[in-house]
Design an enzyme around this catalytic site. Structure first.
Site, PDB file in Angstrom:
ATOM      1  N   SER A  61       0.809  -1.216   0.000  1.00 41.91           N
ATOM      2  CA  SER A  61       0.000   0.000   0.000  1.00 41.91           C
ATOM      3  C   SER A  61       0.843   1.268   0.000  1.00 41.91           C
ATOM      4  O   SER A  61       0.543   2.227  -0.716  1.00 41.91           O
ATOM      5  CB  SER A  61      -0.935   0.001   1.215  1.00 41.91           C
TER       6      SER A  61
ATOM      7  N   HIS B 227       0.083   4.726   4.392  1.00 39.78           N
ATOM      8  CA  HIS B 227      -0.573   5.407   3.274  1.00 39.78           C
ATOM      9  C   HIS B 227      -0.089   6.852   3.147  1.00 39.78           C
ATOM     10  O   HIS B 227       0.280   7.302   2.058  1.00 39.78           O
ATOM     11  CB  HIS B 227      -2.086   5.387   3.476  1.00 39.78           C
TER      12      HIS B 227
END
Length: 248
Positions: free
Chosen positions: A124, A175
């Site tokens: 991610s 993230h």
């Protein structure tokens, strides 16, 4: 940029790095979850306590590992959709620097800012790094991306950031710092970059080398999908993929 028209052979030929990264993700998933090599997961998970003891490879290995089928599926689809354009525009070396650089920045941030018991896996952070490069491109290098693709990236990124904060079991720092890492690296990576252009498929080149792209009129009995409808459908599919990537 994000509508994939290539056949399988063309995709492998034009985007070998993206193909290899996806293959590694899927291979490791099969080895760990289907063939029972759990030791690979234990050896590579990003566990802060073990990193503090000197197992620094765990800052990189989580990029290749995933927590289940949905996790690896949506991360691989995201890489399939958003990786090819950057591999072509940046070149192989810069693409790898951007992908792994952003992933490493995200994992280092998680190491320093999370508690010693925190552990994580997944690509991610690296994928958000790709978004960071696109974000910088949309703001400061508008000659490299058209308005429609720029709006699509900004929309997906906006959804991604919202879901990052409201979804459970999300590595928020991964993230955020993956996105920041990609944006920070972008000015250097985009030096000398050229706009993305679609290449002819292997089938089209074999059928007629003089054609720039596949001619859909070869089978006139087939009904063509209007370009606008195709873009809408692809846009909807991309949003679904990124939603699954965030909601896994």
């Amino acid at each position: 940029m994000f509508i994939r028209n290539e056949d399988f052979r063309s995709f492998l030929r034009y985007y070998p790095l993206v193909s290899i990264l996806i293959a590694i993700n899927l291979l490791l998933f099969v080895l760990i979850y289907l063939l029972g090599f759990q030791s690979l997961l234990q050896l590579g998970v990003g566990q802060n306590g073990l990193i503090a003891r000197g197992e620094y490879w765990r800052l990189v290995t989580p990029i290749f590992l995933h927590g289940g089928f949905a996790h690896v599926l949506f991360n691989s689809f995201s890489l399939y959709l958003f990786g090819p354009a950057l591999e072509q525009m940046l070149g192989k070396v810069k693409f790898l620097v951007g992908y792994f650089g952003a992933g490493l920045i995200a994992n280092v941030a998680a190491f320093y800012l999370e508690d010693p018991y925190f552990s994580h896996v997944g690509a991610s952070g690296a994928i958000f790094g790709l978004f960071g490069i696109y974000l910088y491109m949309a703001i400061n290098r508008k000659e490299l991306i058209d308005q429609a693709n720029s709006q699509l990236i900004l929309t997906i990124l906006g959804i991604g950031l919202i879901m990052t904060f409201i979804s459970p079991n999300i590595n928020i720092l991964g993230h955020l710092f993956g996105l920041i890492g990609g944006a920070v690296l972008a000015p250097l990576l985009l030096v000398g970059a050229k706009r993305f252009y679609s290449r002819p498929t292997v089938y089209a080149r074999r059928t007629n080398p003089d054609e720039v792209s596949f001619n859909p009129n070869r089978w006139k009995y087939r009904r063509r999908v209007p370009p606008v409808v195709k873009k809408i459908l692809w846009g909807f599919f991309i949003v679904l993929v990124i939603a699954g990537f965030l909601l896994r």
